[in-house]
Enzyme design. Structure first.
Site, PDB file in Angstrom:
ATOM      1  N   LYS A 194       3.521  -9.425  -1.571  1.00 26.80           N
ATOM      2  CA  LYS A 194       2.367 -10.195  -1.199  1.00 26.80           C
ATOM      3  C   LYS A 194       2.471 -11.739  -1.854  1.00 26.80           C
ATOM      4  CE  LYS A 194      -0.617  -6.035  -0.606  1.00 26.80           C
ATOM      5  NZ  LYS A 194      -1.366  -5.034  -1.174  1.00 26.80           N
ATOM      6  N   TYR A 225      -4.585  -5.473  -9.425  1.00 29.69           N
ATOM      7  CA  TYR A 225      -5.969  -5.000  -8.828  1.00 29.69           C
ATOM      8  C   TYR A 225      -7.195  -4.819  -9.856  1.00 29.69           C
ATOM      9  CZ  TYR A 225      -2.018  -3.978  -5.565  1.00 29.69           C
ATOM     10  OH  TYR A 225      -1.368  -4.151  -4.787  1.00 29.69           O
ATOM     11  N   VAL A 240       3.309  -0.023  -4.915  1.00 28.93           N
ATOM     12  CA  VAL A 240       3.312   1.688  -5.123  1.00 28.93           C
ATOM     13  C   VAL A 240       4.854   2.372  -4.982  1.00 28.93           C
ATOM     14  CG1 VAL A 240       0.865   1.871  -4.395  1.00 28.93           C
ATOM     15  CG2 VAL A 240       2.754   1.644  -2.607  1.00 28.93           C
ATOM     16  N   SER A 261       3.672  -3.850  -2.486  1.00 25.47           N
ATOM     17  CA  SER A 261       2.710  -4.947  -2.656  1.00 25.47           C
ATOM     18  C   SER A 261       3.386  -6.181  -3.450  1.00 25.47           C
ATOM     19  CB  SER A 261       1.524  -4.645  -3.343  1.00 25.47           C
ATOM     20  OG  SER A 261       0.890  -3.656  -2.438  1.00 25.47           O
TER      21      SER A 261
HETATM   22  O1  DON Z   1      -0.059  -0.962   2.401  1.00 20.29           O
HETATM   23  C1  DON Z   1       0.017  -0.011   1.572  1.00 20.29           C
HETATM   24  O2  DON Z   1      -0.869   0.673   1.214  1.00 20.29           O
HETATM   25  C2  DON Z   1       1.260  -0.187   0.707  1.00 20.29           C
HETATM   26  N1  DON Z   1       2.303  -0.510   1.565  1.00 20.29           N
HETATM   27  C3  DON Z   1       1.198  -1.281  -0.543  1.00 20.29           C
HETATM   28  C4  DON Z   1       0.419  -1.079  -1.450  1.00 20.29           C
HETATM   29  C5  DON Z   1       0.642  -1.331  -2.931  1.00 20.29           C
HETATM   30  O3  DON Z   1       1.758  -1.369  -3.062  1.00 20.29           O
HETATM   31  C6  DON Z   1      -0.264  -1.173  -3.828  1.00 20.29           C
HETATM   32  N2  DON Z   1       0.339  -1.623  -5.101  1.00 20.29           N
HETATM   33  N3  DON Z   1       0.291  -1.186  -6.182  1.00 20.29           N
END
Ligand code: DON
Length: 305
Positions: free
Chosen positions: A64, A241, A259, A61
């Site tokens: 983003k 978040y 993540v 993320s």
């Molecule tokens: O779309 C997803 O679930 C992951 N590619 C990215 C989510 C993420 O990194 C949330 N962050 N902490």
């Protein structure tokens, strides 16, 4: 400064064992939660690092804000804001933000999955291959690292298993918020999340945002300063978040987590910070990474509040 970073990593090392690596993307389950690294790029040109700062991980993320920047550079603020809102959702990153059976652009936020998937459709390019290439190029430019590539194993793993994101994308399509082919849009999103970076890359990207759009070495303007204001404001309210309020109190700087275990922190006018530690807290943020940032912020008076 280097001594301080070494000391903070030692203090925070026990926290690496309290977090859990992400497993919902099977390839990420292979992450080693013993990793802990930090890189700090300062506005005086100096940089400091400690621990596993050279180890690569997927950006997830943390891409983003780069997606948002490119959407702004391609379309301007008004156009982007009319399609993806700016209000914090106060919800997890993969939340289904449909209110009263409807989904409006103001329900979307660029830092959570639904808004980020919608933003992929705002990048210009003749096809999704070109759109993604432009995102990769911008990531390389901001990081000052032309060797950044996609981690193919993570990309394939997420593409194969990313059904929650598929559901979010189909909801966007249902409510007319994306027009393009859902699988093509998702492919771009999954590839974007699978870009492989290290802590230094994140620190450099964070530094350009801290420096209001100017490249740290050449002083070349990479994007208008208004866009840095826009992105940094959104990072402050929802970059972590539903942990953003707590993070604002404890650390007090714009930041984005992924993540894969990365955190990019932006200390306006002063520094960009990249951290890596793959053990996550319940909200999907690097647990030890937040501990390191909290201590660094207190020791160096980094909070903007
Ligand atoms: O779309 C997803 O679930 C992951 N590619 C990215 C989510 C993420 O990194 C949330 N962050 N902490």
């Amino acid at each position: 400064m280097e001594e301080l970073l070494e000391q903070l990593l030692e203090e925070c090392r026990p926290y690496t064992q309290q977090g859990q690596v992400a497993t919902y993307i099977p390839e990420l389950a292979k992450g080693d939660r013993n990793n802990l690294g930090i890189y700090v790029q300062r506005s005086d040109g100096r940089h400091y690092q400690a621990g596993d700062y050279q180890k690569c991980f997927t950006i997830q993320s943390v891409v983003k804000p780069i997606l948002l920047l490119l959407a702004l550079m391609d379309n301007g603020e008004e156009y982007v804001r009319a399609r993806v809102g700016v209000e914090a959702t106060g919800k997890p990153f993969d939340a289904i933000n449909v209110t009263d059976q409807t989904l409006l652009s103001e329900h979307l936020n660029p830092m959570v999955n639904m808004g980020a998937i919608a933003m992929c459709t705002l990048i210009k390019g003749k096809d999704y291959e070109e759109r993604f290439q432009r995102l990769l190029d911008l990531t390389r430019t901001l990081a000052g690292n032309p060797d950044i590539q996609v981690d193919q194993a993570v990309y394939q793993s997420e593409k194969r298993t990313g059904n929650k994101n598929r559901a979010l994308a189909f909801l966007l399509k249902t409510y007319g918020m994306i027009q393009d082919d859902v699988e093509e849009v998702l492919d771009c999103y999954f590839k974007a999340c699978s870009i492989s970076v290290n802590s230094k890359d994140l620190a450099n990207i964070g530094f350009v945002l801290a420096n209001r759009g100017k490249h740290p070495q050449s002083d070349e303007r990479l994007f208008p300063s208004d866009y840095a204001h826009y992105v940094n404001a959104i990072l402050t309210t929802c970059g972590m978040y539903d942990g953003s309020g707590d993070f604002a109190v404890k650390v007090g700087v714009p930041a984005k987590s992924g993540v894969g275990g990365g955190i990019m922190a932006v200390v306006p006018t002063r520094m960009g910070i990249g951290i890596f530690s793959p053990g996550l807290d319940s909200k999907g943020n690097s647990l030890a990474g937040i501990q390191v940032l909290e201590r660094l912020s207190k020791r160096m008076y980094l909070s903007i509040f």
